[in-house]
Enzyme design. Structure first.
Site: not given
Ligand SMILES: C[S@@+](CC[C@H](N)C(=O)[O-])C[C@H]1O[C@@H](n2cnc3c(N)ncnc32)[C@H](O)[C@@H]1O
Length: 379
Positions: A193, A195, A197, A208, A225, A244, A269, A295
């Site tokens: 996965e 992200g 969180g 998740s 992350d 990512q 996203h 999303d």
């Molecule tokens: C919506 S949260 C994820 C929630 C988690 N998947 C859940 O369902 O519990 C988004 C996460 O993506 C991370 N994020 C943002 N930009 C990113 C990137 N370019 N590469 C990896 N992670 C990233 C943020 O730090 C954040 O913790």
């Protein structure tokens, strides 16, 4: 499947008795029993328990040997008393006996192969649960621990709420996940996965990953992350820090955990990031695997590089993913397939769009078109 101790036990649990003996030899029987006990503690949902505590001894028989592992379990916590036998002074309240091979299968094997024919529960303290009962007070806790040998009934929405993910409540993805993931639930697999969180808070997130760990009882669950998230790692969960959009980083993750069977993009996203991750990871996904993008509302929002006017722009997440619908039919095009249809077509067997969610199925998509003599082909 990942080549570490847990991965070895999971793979062997679906194999022959000899596979399991070899895995126990490689992993070490003591370590294996500890890993099995840790998994059962994870599945026990100790925080929901009525207040109780017990020292549970797992006595796992392996030929002439007995491997003992003691766990002090109470509401909300478990302390593993490592490498402890009866001699370290901690007296167990209850002993759970199992043949070690049967326990490996009962915890990490396919659901249909689980048995408990060698299980014996021996109560050492018999303080009863109530005045008119002879059931020991520690019985509810032990029942919770052993429930983990027959998992599979958990509802995904309930798990999402319990572990603090927004996959049900803010979004309503869980019935859709159930639809696509249920047939894979009993397989050994690797889920990745994007992200984890919690954004910049190193202590937050992981909801998740915990949800998937519970749902896929034979999977190694990996999270990526951009922020530090090592706090969520443990048991079958691995966490990696990086973006990512960084192909070198993503390759290093895949090198560590093996090609994923499921990828879920729940990270930035941003349209460009969603597309970059897909372009890099979809070719690495195992055949028969699923690539999920969450999303997708951001595909319509300029802040995320999206657009509500240019709905077919391949620079937006939805515009890009829509080209995969034509990729499914790449063999039917008169003339060379444009961009993604040609690139991904031979490997995309299905594209499913739902409210803010897309699921792309990977497989061999080269069954050919109608034969040239068919009347429908005559122009
Ligand atoms: C919506 S949260 C994820 C929630 C988690 N998947 C859940 O369902 O519990 C988004 C996460 O993506 C991370 N994020 C943002 N930009 C990113 C990137 N370019 N590469 C990896 N992670 C990233 C943020 O730090 C954040 O913790």
């Amino acid at each position: 499947m990942i080549e570490d101790d847990v991965g070895r036990l999971i793979a062997a649990a679906g194999g022959t008795e000899r596979d399991m003996r070899n895995a126990l030899r490689d992993v070490g029987a003591e370590r294996a029993v500890r890993l099995l006990a840790e998994e059962l503690v994870h599945r026990a949902d100790l925080e929901d328990l009525p207040h109780a505590e017990a020292v549970v001894r797992f006595a796992c028989h392996l030929g002439e040997r007995t491997v003992n592992h003691l766990v002090h379990v109470s509401k909300g916590s478990a302390r593993h008393i490592a490498d402890a036998g009866e001699s370290d002074g901690t007296a167990p309240d209850v002993t759970v006996r199992y043949d070690t091979l049967e326990l490996v299968r009962a915890v990490f094997g396919p659901t249909s192969a689980r048995t408990s024919s060698t299980r014996r529960v021996e109560w050492h303290t018999t303080d009863p649960i109530g005045p008119h009962s002879e059931v020991p007070r520690t019985a509810p806790l032990v029942q919770r621990l052993l429930r983990g040998t027959a998992p599979g009934l958990d509802d995904l929405a309930e798990l999402s709420l319990r572990f603090g993910s927004d996959k049900w409540g803010l979004h309503f993805y869980t019935p859709l996940f159930e639809r696509h993931f249920a047939p894979m639930r009993d397989r050994p697999l690797t889920l990745l996965e994007l992200g984890i969180g919690g954004f910049d808070d190193p202590e937050a997130g992981g909801g998740s990953l915990r949800l998937w760990r519970r749902y896929f009882h034979r999977a190694v669950i990996c999270g990526v992350d951009i922020a530090e998230k090592t706090v969520v790692a443990g048991g079958r969960i691995r966490s990696f820090r990086g973006s990512q959009t960084d192909p070198v980083f993503l390759d290093s993750v895949v090198e560590r955990v093996g090609p994923p069977d499921i990828v879920i993009d729940d990270a930035s996203h941003r349209c460009a990031d969603v597309i970059a991750s897909f372009r890099h990871l979809f070719p690495i996904l195992r055949p028969g695997g699923l690539y999920v993008v969450e999303d997708l509302q951001t595909s319509y929002w300029p802040r995320y590089g999206g657009s509500s006017e240019e709905l077919s722009s391949p620079a937006t997440s939805m515009g890009f993913l829509k080209t995969l619908a034509d990729a499914v039919n790449h063999e039917e095009l008169n003339g060379p397939a444009p961009d993604t249809a040609g690139e991904f077509g031979p490997h995309v067997v299905g594209v499913h769009f739902y409210h803010n969610l897309a699921v792309i199925e990977k497989g061999a998509n080269q069954e050919g078109t109608l034969p040239p003599w068919h009347p429908a082909r005559a122009d």
